[in-house]
Design an enzyme around this catalytic site. Structure first.
Site, mmCIF file in Angstrom:
data_model
loop_
_atom_site.group_PDB
_atom_site.id
_atom_site.type_symbol
_atom_site.label_atom_id
_atom_site.label_comp_id
_atom_site.label_asym_id
_atom_site.label_seq_id
_atom_site.Cartn_x
_atom_site.Cartn_y
_atom_site.Cartn_z
ATOM 1 N N CYS A 180 0.824 -1.210 0.000
ATOM 2 C CA CYS A 180 0.000 0.000 0.000
ATOM 3 C C CYS A 180 0.865 1.271 0.000
ATOM 4 O O CYS A 180 1.495 1.568 -1.012
ATOM 5 C CB CYS A 180 -0.984 -0.052 1.163
ATOM 6 S SG CYS A 180 -2.439 0.943 0.845
ATOM 7 N N HIS A 198 -3.461 -5.131 1.728
ATOM 8 C CA HIS A 198 -2.790 -5.380 3.018
ATOM 9 C C HIS A 198 -2.727 -6.868 3.371
ATOM 10 O O HIS A 198 -3.512 -7.347 4.197
ATOM 11 C CB HIS A 198 -3.531 -4.626 4.129
ATOM 12 C CG HIS A 198 -3.334 -3.151 4.070
ATOM 13 N ND1 HIS A 198 -2.364 -2.497 4.803
ATOM 14 C CD2 HIS A 198 -3.949 -2.208 3.336
ATOM 15 C CE1 HIS A 198 -2.407 -1.211 4.531
ATOM 16 N NE2 HIS A 198 -3.360 -1.008 3.644
ATOM 17 N N GLU A 227 -0.927 -8.366 5.351
ATOM 18 C CA GLU A 227 -0.601 -8.604 6.770
ATOM 19 C C GLU A 227 -1.855 -8.778 7.634
ATOM 20 O O GLU A 227 -1.748 -9.200 8.787
ATOM 21 C CB GLU A 227 0.294 -7.473 7.316
ATOM 22 C CG GLU A 227 -0.364 -6.124 7.533
ATOM 23 C CD GLU A 227 -0.556 -5.307 6.260
ATOM 24 O OE1 GLU A 227 -0.354 -5.838 5.147
ATOM 25 O OE2 GLU A 227 -0.946 -4.124 6.383
HETATM 26 N N1 GLN Z 1 -3.479 6.525 0.958
HETATM 27 C C1 GLN Z 1 -2.220 6.212 1.584
HETATM 28 C C2 GLN Z 1 -1.068 6.975 0.941
HETATM 29 O O1 GLN Z 1 -1.227 7.643 -0.012
HETATM 30 C C3 GLN Z 1 -1.939 4.733 1.534
HETATM 31 C C4 GLN Z 1 -2.956 3.980 2.368
HETATM 32 C C5 GLN Z 1 -2.451 2.724 2.981
HETATM 33 O O2 GLN Z 1 -1.258 2.447 3.048
HETATM 34 N N2 GLN Z 1 -3.382 1.967 3.516
HETATM 35 O O3 GLN Z 1 0.012 6.878 1.397
#
Ligand code: GLN
Length: 205
Positions: A83, A178, A180
């Protein structure tokens, strides 16, 4: 001789690092919460967790981790970004904040917060052929999408509409969701962590 058991550094500046450390512990793998450059000296692989890429990027610089991370990437140490971590790894980001610190290493273009407000956070089953037949239950939390990949990048998973959500380029791995916190049949689904550990082991051998 080097230790045969891999040691995985999890960047522990902000975000979902504890969940990654918990998965590693369940797998019997040593995980190290990384806050300072010296914590990275002996690791065989690195996880950049989800969280807020702008915050993690700023802290990375404040704690002096950006240079050592770049050196590790150059040296071929496997790195997995989930992410926000995927955003940090991407060479191009459509909508990075001005001056947002990035590692800019993987030959992909990402769009932050790609799923509009109605689907900011959602879960869905994703087919990830490298993990086997059972779909992976993927949780997206204001996740990015990969909009373009370079020739050396393998697409590991897409959503039904074709959006790319998992990629690999050699020793670099990225997931927009995610793993994890993923579950399968009421248990933790550790297949993505296993997959990353296999990349780490293949480098160590
Ligand atoms: N929206 C977040 C960003 O731009 C990422 C979100 C996340 O890691 N769950 O960093």
């Amino acid at each position: 001789m080097s230790n045969p058991e891999p040691r995985i550094g999890v960047i522990a500046l902000q975000g979902d690092f504890e969940a990654h450390l918990a998965v590693l512990a369940e797998l019997g793998v040593e995980g190290i919460a990384v806050r300072l450059p010296q914590h990275l000296h002996t690791v065989d692989g690195i996880i950049l967790p989800g969280g807020e890429s702008t915050t993690i990027g700023k802290l990375m610089i404040e704690y002096g981790l950006d240079d050592v991370l770049q050196r590790k990437i150059q040296a071929g140490v496997p790195i997995w970004g989930t992410c926000a971590g995927l955003i940090l790894l991407a060479k191009e980001t459509d909508n990075a904040l001005l001056g947002q610190p990035l590692l800019a290493s993987m030959d992909i273009r990402v769009r932050r917060n790609a799923f509009g407000s109605q689907r900011e956070s959602f879960e869905t089953d994703v087919s990830v052929p490298v993990l086997g037949e059972a779909p992976f239950h993927a949780l997206f939390i204001r996740g990015p999408v990969v909009e373009a990949v370079g020739p050396g990048v393998e697409v590991l998973a897409t959503l039904d509409d074709g959006a790319i959500v998992a990629v690999r380029q050699g020793t670099l791995l990225g997931t927009a969701f995610h793993p994890e916190v993923a579950q399968i049949q009421g248990r933790r689904d550790t297949r993505f962590h296993h997959y990353f550990l296999r990349i780490v082991q293949s480098i160590k051998l």
